[in-house]
Design a protein around this motif. Structure first.
Motif, PDB file in Angstrom:
ATOM      1  N   UNK A  11       3.318  -3.633   7.080  1.00 20.91           N
ATOM      2  CA  UNK A  11       1.897  -3.888   6.859  1.00 20.91           C
ATOM      3  C   UNK A  11       1.617  -4.280   5.407  1.00 20.91           C
ATOM      4  N   UNK A  12       1.030  -5.444   5.225  1.00 26.06           N
ATOM      5  CA  UNK A  12       0.459  -5.922   3.954  1.00 26.06           C
ATOM      6  C   UNK A  12       1.423  -5.994   2.772  1.00 26.06           C
ATOM      7  N   UNK A 122       1.887  -1.018   2.890  1.00 32.29           N
ATOM      8  CA  UNK A 122       0.838  -0.625   1.956  1.00 32.29           C
ATOM      9  C   UNK A 122      -0.522  -0.979   2.534  1.00 32.29           C
ATOM     10  N   UNK A 123      -1.544  -0.411   2.133  1.00 38.55           N
ATOM     11  CA  UNK A 123      -1.671   0.852   1.444  1.00 38.55           C
ATOM     12  C   UNK A 123      -1.672   1.963   2.487  1.00 38.55           C
ATOM     13  N   UNK A 124      -0.860   2.981   2.212  1.00 36.42           N
ATOM     14  CA  UNK A 124      -0.695   4.078   3.150  1.00 36.42           C
ATOM     15  C   UNK A 124      -1.986   4.765   3.525  1.00 36.42           C
ATOM     16  N   UNK A 125      -2.895   4.875   2.550  1.00 37.43           N
ATOM     17  CA  UNK A 125      -4.146   5.599   2.796  1.00 37.43           C
ATOM     18  C   UNK A 125      -5.274   4.711   3.318  1.00 37.43           C
ATOM     19  N   UNK A 126      -4.966   3.447   3.580  1.00 33.87           N
ATOM     20  CA  UNK A 126      -5.978   2.562   4.163  1.00 33.87           C
ATOM     21  C   UNK A 126      -5.377   1.859   5.382  1.00 33.87           C
ATOM     22  N   UNK A 127      -4.677   0.767   5.160  1.00 35.04           N
ATOM     23  CA  UNK A 127      -4.225  -0.088   6.254  1.00 35.04           C
ATOM     24  C   UNK A 127      -3.176   0.567   7.138  1.00 35.04           C
ATOM     25  N   UNK A 128      -2.236   1.313   6.565  1.00 30.99           N
ATOM     26  CA  UNK A 128      -1.248   2.001   7.397  1.00 30.99           C
ATOM     27  C   UNK A 128      -1.939   3.095   8.211  1.00 30.99           C
ATOM     28  N   UNK A 129      -2.817   3.856   7.574  1.00 31.83           N
ATOM     29  CA  UNK A 129      -3.548   4.922   8.267  1.00 31.83           C
ATOM     30  C   UNK A 129      -4.412   4.359   9.395  1.00 31.83           C
ATOM     31  N   UNK A 130      -5.152   3.291   9.133  1.00 30.41           N
ATOM     32  CA  UNK A 130      -6.026   2.705  10.156  1.00 30.41           C
ATOM     33  C   UNK A 130      -5.209   2.129  11.312  1.00 30.41           C
ATOM     34  N   UNK A 131      -4.070   1.509  10.997  1.00 22.31           N
ATOM     35  CA  UNK A 131      -3.198   0.968  12.043  1.00 22.31           C
ATOM     36  C   UNK A 131      -2.605   2.112  12.867  1.00 22.31           C
TER      37      UNK A 131
END
Length: 186
Positions: A11-12, A122-131
């Motif tokens: 991711x990203x 990245x970012x673990x606390x945004x895009x990875x978390x939401x995915x």
């Protein structure tokens, strides 16, 4: 398309990192990228598909190589060089934080027969978390190797991993602590 039950999602990682906080994200991502390179190598050796899911940076009409070339112009260029897509990797453009929102990811995973996802990037606390959240709601089995995601801050990354473990039943063991063939054998 060859059927596989597991896929690696990156991711990203193709990212300019030219935003406020981008320097911190780059600093935290470079060490992680070594782990991700190793994991990607193992995944490819096992014959599992690798799928890049990436922000579009407003480049809706460009192709993947144009997007990569544009992102190389930013501070994220050293990170991009470490984890470039291979010719046989899939590449999906996303408009928002989740890899599922407004993309063909679900369709591709269904056609590949995937039930297990390894989420990285990245970012673990945004895009990875939401995915991860969207994948959980779609009933995928999830592994997010804690050494293969990064955020702007260590605290943000740790918090995201905690949420994923507690609320989404995500396995967060590091990439070198798990045999890929055995991670989803429950």
């Amino acid at each position: 398309m060859q059927q596989q039950d597991t896929a690696l999602i990156i991711i990203d990682m193709i990212n300019k990192l030219d935003f406020s906080g981008g320097e911190d994200l780059l600093e935290n991502s470079l060490p992680m990228s070594e782990n991700l390179q190793g994991l990607k190598k193992v995944i490819k050796e096992e014959g599992y598909p690798v799928i890049y899911v990436n922000d579009n940076f407003g480049l809706w009409q460009d192709n993947v190589s144009d997007l990569i070339d544009e992102c190389r112009k930013g501070p994220g260029e050293p990170l991009i060089e470490k984890i470039l897509p291979d010719e046989d990797d899939y590449f999906i453009i996303k408009p928002k934080h989740s890899g599922f929102f407004g993309t063909q990811l679900g369709i591709l995973l269904n056609q590949l027969g995937v039930k297990n996802l390894i989420l990285t990037g990245i970012a673990g606390d945004i895009c990875v978390l939401f995915t991860a959240n969207d994948a959980y709601m779609r009933e995928y089995n999830l592994w997010v190797p804690s050494d293969c995601i990064a955020s702007e801050s260590e605290a943000g990354n740790s918090s995201a991993l905690s949420i994923m473990e507690r609320s989404l039943s995500v396995d967060t063991r590091e990439s070198n602590q798990v045999d890929v063939k055995e991670i989803f054998s429950y």
